[in-house]
Design an enzyme around this catalytic site. Structure first.
Site, PDB file in Angstrom:
ATOM      1  N   CYS A 122       0.841  -1.211   0.000  1.00 32.67           N
ATOM      2  CA  CYS A 122       0.000   0.000   0.000  1.00 32.67           C
ATOM      3  C   CYS A 122       0.869   1.251   0.000  1.00 32.67           C
ATOM      4  CB  CYS A 122      -0.917  -0.077   1.212  1.00 32.67           C
ATOM      5  SG  CYS A 122      -1.571   1.476   1.782  1.00 32.67           S
ATOM      6  N   CYS A 158       0.267   3.870   2.654  1.00 33.82           N
ATOM      7  CA  CYS A 158       0.732   3.407   3.976  1.00 33.82           C
ATOM      8  C   CYS A 158       2.198   3.763   4.162  1.00 33.82           C
ATOM      9  CB  CYS A 158       0.552   1.900   4.124  1.00 33.82           C
ATOM     10  SG  CYS A 158      -1.156   1.349   4.007  1.00 33.82           S
TER      11      CYS A 158
END
Lengths: 310, 108
Positions: B31, B34
């Site tokens: 991600c 993230c």
């Protein structure tokens, strides 16, 4: 107040990082402000296959790590803060940060990029993070073997749909027109894909569900016919809006809020340049953002040199 | 205090039974946002040391806890107080946005 900077770059995507590389090599005293760690919108891109020099393609995150690493070799230490205002004090430009810090320099490059547009339908805000998503690489794996909807018809919508086919059972690709805007190579892949069903001339009017997305209400814009699709998720890729609210009208923008510049990235305010997706232009790509960043840094250097002469 | 790593196994002990409020960052290696938010999470762990415990949970390696809290997007930040989720933030947001929620959680 901090003085003696030459240049403040706001934004750490491809435009801002490239501007930093050029400015640092020109020995301008430069700082870069980024609200997260550098990377920008490219970070959410699964796979980049149109950036020259990477014939096999490269993940968005990895490409941005390379941009950042390049900038770090030239001393980049990003300020992790959010720009909340731009003001003028004579020849100086002041960038106000959320923390209260103020960065002062004769030149500023605005490279704050853009963020995904919302549909603006009931249920969207309430169910964001509960099945409504704007990031396929982040959230795709949570929809394994489910039926989902994707909204949009441009490059992002089609590319991210193709990515999502790895996880989901079926995708309804909902587009308000009767043909895609996406680049031809992507269209060919999507139109042939067994997991993607196209719903043309169709818009989403409501996202349904309590704790999580359970369906979407759709409407055919030609016939007016309405229908409810049972889906566990909806991914929305209907374009971008520029991150220019923080400028509060200090720079001239177009009707979409994008900053108006000349071909040398000069904005309506002398000493302030804009680069990348935040700028009013026709083609928004990583490679054009990087090009804008280089031009903006080059022009900032010239602006500073001219100023020293007088 | 550094960011603590929590798992399905120690979630109860590290988060739900914590004496002070806990911020849990649900994340995964694949991600991008993230990764973008990670340095901010580390800064917060330093700055709120002793007042707020800051933890990360890898959703790939620990599927039970994200399922329990209905996580369908990452990064998601959930604030726990006395074993209960009290606030949450979805998506990579600016540090100042997270700090506003922290003040609310610590103040209430």
């Amino acid at each position: 107040m901090e003085r003696e900077l030459d240049l403040v770059i706001v934004g750490g995507g491809p435009a801002g990082l490239t501007a930093y590389i050029y400015a640092a090599r020109a020995r301008l005293k430069t700082v870069l402000v980024e609200r997260l760690s550098p990377g920008g919108q490219v970070l959410v891109t699964d796979w980049v296959e149109n950036y020259p020099g990477f014939p096999e393609g490269i993940s968005g995150a990895e490409l941005m790590e390379k941009f950042s690493a390049h900038a770090r070799t030239l001393g980049l230490e990003p300020i992790l803060d959010e720009a909340v205002g731009l003001t003028v004090d004579g020849e100086l430009r002041l960038v106000h940060l959320a923390s209260g810090r103020i960065l002062v320099a004769p030149t500023v490059i605005v490279a704050t990029g853009a963020s995904p547009k919302k549909l603006g339908v009931p249920g969207e805000a309430e169910l964001t993070g509960k099945g409504v998503s704007y990031c396929a690489t982040c959230d795709g794996p949570f929809f394994r073997d489910e039926v989902i909807a994707v909204v949009g018809g441009g490059n992002t919508a089609v590319q991210e749909s193709l990515f999502l086919t790895r996880f989901v059972r079926k995708i309804y690709l909902i587009h308000r027109r009767d043909q895609l805007r996406a680049t031809k190579i992507l269209q060919e892949r999507a139109l042939d894909h067994p997991k993607i069903e196209f719903l043309w001339n169709t818009v989403v009017t409501e996202i349904l569900g309590q704790e999580k997305v359970e369906g979407v209400r759709i409407k055919n814009v030609k016939t007016g016919e309405e229908e409810v699709l049972q889906v566990g998720g909806i991914f929305i890729f209907i374009g971008i809006k520029p991150q220019t609210e923080w400028l509060d009208g200090v720079l001239a923008v177009d009707e979409g809020g994008f900053i108006v510049t000349d071909s040398e990235m000069r904005t309506s305010l002398p000493g302030v340049f804009a680069a990348g997706d935040v700028r009013a232009k026709a083609c928004r790509q990583i490679v054009t953002a990087a090009g804008d960043g280089a031009t903006a840094a080059y022009m900032a250097e010239h602006y500073l040199a001219e100023r020293r002469k007088t | 205090m550094a960011v603590c790593q929590v798992t399905d196994q120690n979630f109860e002990q590290e988060v739900l039974q914590s004496d002070i409020p806990v911020l849990v960052d649900f994340w995964a290696a694949w991600c991008g946002p993230c990764r973008a938010i990670a340095p901010v999470i580390e800064e917060l762990a330093e700055e709120y040391q002793g007042k707020l415990k800051v933890c990360k949970l890898n959703v790939d390696e620990n599927p039970v806890t994200p399922g329990k809290y209905g996580i369908r997007a990452i990064p998601t930040l959930i604030f726990f107080k006395n074993g209960q989720p009290v606030e949450s933030i979805t998506g990579a947001v600016a540090k100042s946005t997270i700090e506003a929620v922290i003040s609310k959680v610590l103040g209430a």
